[in-house]
Design a protein around this motif. Structure first.
Motif, PDB file in Angstrom:
ATOM      1  N   ALA A 159     -24.317  93.874 -27.099  1.00 27.74           N
ATOM      2  CA  ALA A 159     -23.361  93.855 -28.206  1.00 27.74           C
ATOM      3  C   ALA A 159     -22.594  92.529 -28.244  1.00 27.74           C
ATOM      4  CB  ALA A 159     -22.394  95.032 -28.092  1.00 27.74           C
ATOM      5  N   GLU A 160     -22.165  92.072 -27.076  1.00 30.26           N
ATOM      6  CA  GLU A 160     -21.456  90.784 -27.006  1.00 30.26           C
ATOM      7  C   GLU A 160     -22.369  89.635 -27.415  1.00 30.26           C
ATOM      8  OE1 GLU A 160     -18.209  90.786 -23.525  1.00 30.26           O
ATOM      9  OE2 GLU A 160     -20.176  91.449 -22.841  1.00 30.26           O
ATOM     10  N   ALA A 161     -23.628  89.709 -26.978  1.00 37.98           N
ATOM     11  CA  ALA A 161     -24.589  88.655 -27.329  1.00 37.98           C
ATOM     12  C   ALA A 161     -24.831  88.629 -28.832  1.00 37.98           C
ATOM     13  CB  ALA A 161     -25.897  88.882 -26.582  1.00 37.98           C
ATOM     14  N   GLU A 162     -24.944  89.803 -29.459  1.00 40.18           N
ATOM     15  CA  GLU A 162     -25.174  89.870 -30.898  1.00 40.18           C
ATOM     16  C   GLU A 162     -23.980  89.326 -31.670  1.00 40.18           C
ATOM     17  OE1 GLU A 162     -26.084  93.968 -31.491  1.00 40.18           O
ATOM     18  OE2 GLU A 162     -28.236  93.720 -31.060  1.00 40.18           O
ATOM     19  N   GLU A 163     -22.771  89.632 -31.193  1.00 36.97           N
ATOM     20  CA  GLU A 163     -21.562  89.112 -31.851  1.00 36.97           C
ATOM     21  C   GLU A 163     -21.520  87.591 -31.784  1.00 36.97           C
ATOM     22  OE1 GLU A 163     -16.794  88.758 -31.051  1.00 36.97           O
ATOM     23  OE2 GLU A 163     -17.919  90.303 -29.998  1.00 36.97           O
ATOM     24  N   SER A 164     -21.796  87.054 -30.591  1.00 38.38           N
ATOM     25  CA  SER A 164     -21.765  85.608 -30.419  1.00 38.38           C
ATOM     26  C   SER A 164     -22.868  84.930 -31.225  1.00 38.38           C
ATOM     27  CB  SER A 164     -21.913  85.264 -28.932  1.00 38.38           C
ATOM     28  OG  SER A 164     -21.783  83.876 -28.718  1.00 38.38           O
ATOM     29  N   LEU A 165     -24.034  85.576 -31.302  1.00 36.49           N
ATOM     30  CA  LEU A 165     -25.152  84.999 -32.046  1.00 36.49           C
ATOM     31  C   LEU A 165     -24.874  85.033 -33.552  1.00 36.49           C
ATOM     32  CD1 LEU A 165     -27.686  83.721 -30.945  1.00 36.49           C
ATOM     33  CD2 LEU A 165     -28.938  85.811 -31.450  1.00 36.49           C
ATOM     34  N   ALA A 166     -24.166  86.067 -34.008  1.00 38.12           N
ATOM     35  CA  ALA A 166     -23.779  86.121 -35.424  1.00 38.12           C
ATOM     36  C   ALA A 166     -22.853  84.960 -35.768  1.00 38.12           C
ATOM     37  CB  ALA A 166     -23.087  87.463 -35.721  1.00 38.12           C
TER      38      ALA A 166
ATOM     39  N   ILE B 287     -11.832  78.953 -32.222  1.00 40.49           N
ATOM     40  CA  ILE B 287     -13.107  79.627 -31.982  1.00 40.49           C
ATOM     41  C   ILE B 287     -13.204  79.949 -30.501  1.00 40.49           C
ATOM     42  CG2 ILE B 287     -14.478  77.546 -31.535  1.00 40.49           C
ATOM     43  CD1 ILE B 287     -16.721  78.866 -33.227  1.00 40.49           C
ATOM     44  N   LYS B 288     -13.917  81.028 -30.183  1.00 40.96           N
ATOM     45  CA  LYS B 288     -14.076  81.413 -28.779  1.00 40.96           C
ATOM     46  C   LYS B 288     -14.947  80.397 -28.050  1.00 40.96           C
ATOM     47  CE  LYS B 288     -15.726  85.510 -29.536  1.00 40.96           C
ATOM     48  NZ  LYS B 288     -16.301  86.850 -29.297  1.00 40.96           N
ATOM     49  N   ASP B 289     -14.689  80.266 -26.764  1.00 38.37           N
ATOM     50  CA  ASP B 289     -15.515  79.431 -25.886  1.00 38.37           C
ATOM     51  C   ASP B 289     -15.641  78.000 -26.406  1.00 38.37           C
ATOM     52  OD1 ASP B 289     -15.998  81.740 -24.346  1.00 38.37           O
ATOM     53  OD2 ASP B 289     -17.677  82.302 -25.654  1.00 38.37           O
TER      54      ASP B 289
ATOM     55  N   GLU C 115     -10.836  91.952 -34.375  1.00 37.21           N
ATOM     56  CA  GLU C 115      -9.978  92.216 -33.219  1.00 37.21           C
ATOM     57  C   GLU C 115     -10.246  91.209 -32.104  1.00 37.21           C
ATOM     58  OE1 GLU C 115     -11.061  96.359 -32.693  1.00 37.21           O
ATOM     59  OE2 GLU C 115      -9.043  96.966 -33.317  1.00 37.21           O
ATOM     60  N   GLU C 116     -11.545  90.901 -31.881  1.00 37.77           N
ATOM     61  CA  GLU C 116     -11.887  89.887 -30.887  1.00 37.77           C
ATOM     62  C   GLU C 116     -11.347  88.518 -31.308  1.00 37.77           C
ATOM     63  OE1 GLU C 116     -13.881  92.125 -32.047  1.00 37.77           O
ATOM     64  OE2 GLU C 116     -14.966  93.098 -30.400  1.00 37.77           O
ATOM     65  N   HIS C 117     -11.336  88.263 -32.632  1.00 36.81           N
ATOM     66  CA  HIS C 117     -10.805  86.982 -33.117  1.00 36.81           C
ATOM     67  C   HIS C 117      -9.302  86.888 -32.857  1.00 36.81           C
ATOM     68  CE1 HIS C 117     -14.367  86.516 -36.158  1.00 36.81           C
ATOM     69  NE2 HIS C 117     -14.744  86.491 -34.899  1.00 36.81           N
ATOM     70  N   ILE C 118      -8.592  87.986 -33.059  1.00 33.18           N
ATOM     71  CA  ILE C 118      -7.150  88.000 -32.783  1.00 33.18           C
ATOM     72  C   ILE C 118      -6.909  87.676 -31.312  1.00 33.18           C
ATOM     73  CG2 ILE C 118      -5.099  89.470 -32.603  1.00 33.18           C
ATOM     74  CD1 ILE C 118      -6.085  90.988 -35.075  1.00 33.18           C
ATOM     75  N   GLN C 119      -7.667  88.330 -30.432  1.00 22.52           N
ATOM     76  CA  GLN C 119      -7.497  88.096 -28.997  1.00 22.52           C
ATOM     77  C   GLN C 119      -7.810  86.652 -28.621  1.00 22.52           C
ATOM     78  OE1 GLN C 119     -10.038  91.026 -27.172  1.00 22.52           O
ATOM     79  NE2 GLN C 119      -8.854  92.755 -27.965  1.00 22.52           N
TER      80      GLN C 119
END
Length: 559
Positions: free
Chosen positions: A202-209, A437-439, A473-477
């Motif tokens: 799920a995390e990989a799919e989110e990051s790939l999106a 952006i994350k990472d 929600e992940e973007h807020i964090q």
């Protein structure tokens, strides 16, 4: 070693070497995979030497290489100069002997994929030195039912009925038929996105999106995505060899010319993958840098991008010519001076130092401008948020500006400030900032620190969120984490849910209560009123302090 042979010929008799050299001069009919006579000679020699032997045959039936291996393996020479012409296959077929086991093994299939061979064949050698059956495989254009390899009937060499040229012609015709639409085929960059991760799917799919959106922002056409989850990433290729062979076949099937990895690649990994795939290979960091380079307009933005690019490039420099290498130290071994590689490194370091000085000057000028604004007594409201949250669109609507606003990641790189009249009639400075952006790579964080200096002078932060994004929600964090790392968590802020026009009214109300947030649509100025009232209320203490400061300064002047 003879120029006609490749491999280890040590221990061979001169007569055996001559027989191997005669193999090189043999020809087969272009329509034949291998002739009966050639297979007999190959098997007899392999049995006599007790080594695997291989021949690489071109489409004219000429032998390009005779390969002398060991008992259990052969090493194929570099064949990069043999390129596919009409199709995507190499134009060479490999036939080699097997002494200890029957059939094609995993290494054979990997060679078939990695080298894009027309065909690979394993010829069994009997105990009496005569040829046994031959096992043949080729790549499948379509990957039917998840299969990547097609197999011909296993027969003795003299029983081969397949017309080789017709087989290859039909394979390449099918590859041509499956080429993407013309507008995709004509695109400059046609990419496959790859994620090799130890995290959950799920995390990989989110990051790939997100990587897909980054690619779209960079003008890249995305043809496919691949995810591989591993307990431990491969230090050389990041992914396993089997998955890498599938990637090569998939790239061939969809006419991709670019591979984009979601993970940051080490210099050695990038070289290894590039050498095997013979394609351009970049990672997430390079993609972001490319977007920055496309979007930066101000002198400051361009400097920041160039610094980040140079820092990224520096550890990835390597010498391409051993002739430039330095002599070893000591008497008689002192070198002639700097190598080309060292000169390049020194120039890059000097350039980074000059850019840092220039950026420091620009930063000083911006500090003077901020001081002037402070003397004017105008509070500063900084708009922050994840990239593509709608910050620039909001500022445009609020101030009737025409700043560049696109539905792309990192559409805004250069900070922009505008005056806004609040409901009580007072003025405030609203500042747009680069999206988070994350990472984000450390080099980019350092390069854009000057841009984010605006945040340290802010009296209030507006944290804009794309509430329609499934990962909001992940973007807020992610934004909160970056603000904390920048020691800005003490600043008052308002969480603003944007793009409510894409949500149901009930869902908006639930989200507002859950996050104690305001809700707007950046496209509709009518939705701004409650937010502006709240901004007005939260800036009141700042305004009162400013009024007292003005009164105090006036008293000093009067005395």
């Amino acid at each position: 070693m003879s120029k006609t042979l490749y491999g280890n010929t040590s221990g061979l008799k001169p007569s055996q070497i001559k027989r191997l050299e005669r193999l090189y001069r043999r020809r087969v009919s272009p329509s034949q995979i291998i002739s009966h006579e050639l297979s007999k000679e190959l098997a007899a020699l392999s049995h006599e030497l007790n080594r695997q032997l291989g021949i690489l045959i071109n489409r004219r039936g000429e032998i390009e290489f005779v390969i002398v291996g060991e008992h259990g393996r052969i090493v194929i020479p570099a064949i990069t100069r043999y390129r596919e012409s009409a199709g995507r296959l190499r134009g060479l077929r490999l036939i080699h002997t097997h002494l200890s086991h029957e059939g094609l093994d995993q290494d054979d299939l990997l060679d078939l994929a990695f080298l894009r061979l027309d065909l690979i064949g394993a010829l069994m050698v009997k105990e009496d030195g005569f040829p046994g059956k031959i096992y043949l495989a080729h790549l499948l254009p379509a990957g039917e039912n998840g299969r990547h390899y097609g197999y011909l009937p296993t027969v003795y060499p003299w029983e081969l009925k397949e017309d080789f040229l017709k087989l290859i012609s039909s394979l390449e015709d099918e590859l041509e038929r499956q080429r993407p639409a013309k507008e995709v085929a004509d695109a400059c960059d046609r990419a496959i996105l790859i994620s090799v991760t130890t995290r959950s799917r799920a995390e990989a799919e989110e990051s790939l999106a997100e990587l897909k959106e980054l690619a779209r922002s960079a003008g890249v056409t995305v043809l496919d995505t691949i995810i591989q989850r591993r307990h431990k990433v491969d230090p050389r290729y990041l992914m396993g060899k089997g998955k890498l062979s599938e990637l090569i076949i998939r790239a061939m099937q969809v006419s991709a010319n670019l591979l984009i990895f979601d993970q940051e690649l080490t210099p050695s990994q990038m070289r290894s993958i590039t050498e095997v795939t013979e394609m351009r290979v970049i990672d997430r960091t390079q993609l972001i840098l490319d977007i920055f380079a496309q979007r930066a307009k101000s002198r400051e933005g361009k400097i920041q991008v160039e610094m980040a690019q140079l820092r990224y490039l520096l550890p990835r420099l390597r010498s391409r010519d051993d002739a430039f290498s330095r002599l070893t130290g000591g008497i008689g071994g002192r070198g002639p001076g700097e190598t080309k590689l060292e000169i390049d490194r020194r120039r890059i370091k000097d350039r980074i130092a000059r850019l840092e000085r220039e950026l420091k000057n620009i930063s000083s000028q911006r500090k003077l401008r901020r001081k002037r604004r402070q003397r004017e007594g105008l509070p500063v409201v900084a708009i922050v948020g994840y990239t593509n949250a709608g910050k620039t669109t909001f500022l445009n609507q609020l101030t009737k500006s025409d700043l560049l606003a696109e539905d792309k990641l990192f559409a805004t790189l250069d900070p922009a400030s505008r005056r806004v009249r609040l409901p009580d009639g007072s003025l405030a400075i609203f500042t747009d900032t680069v999206g988070f952006i994350k990472d984000l790579p450390k080099d980019l964080e350092r390069a854009f620190r000057a841009t984010l200096e605006e945040l340290y002078e802010a009296d209030l932060l507006l944290h804009l969120v794309d509430a329609s994004n499934p990962y909001f929600e992940e973007h807020i964090q992610a934004v909160e984490k970056i603000l904390e790392e920048m020691n800005l968590e003490h600043l008052p802020r308002i969480l603003v849910l944007n793009k409510i026009d894409l949500l149901d009214e009930l869902e908006v109300e639930v989200l507002k209560r859950r996050y104690q947030a305001e809700a707007i649509s950046a496209l509709d100025k009518e939705t701004f009123a409650p937010l502006l009232e709240k901004i007005n209320f939260m800036l009141l203490p700042q305004k009162k302090n400013t009024e007292r400061e003005i009164e105090y300064q006036f008293e000093l002047l009067s005395n």
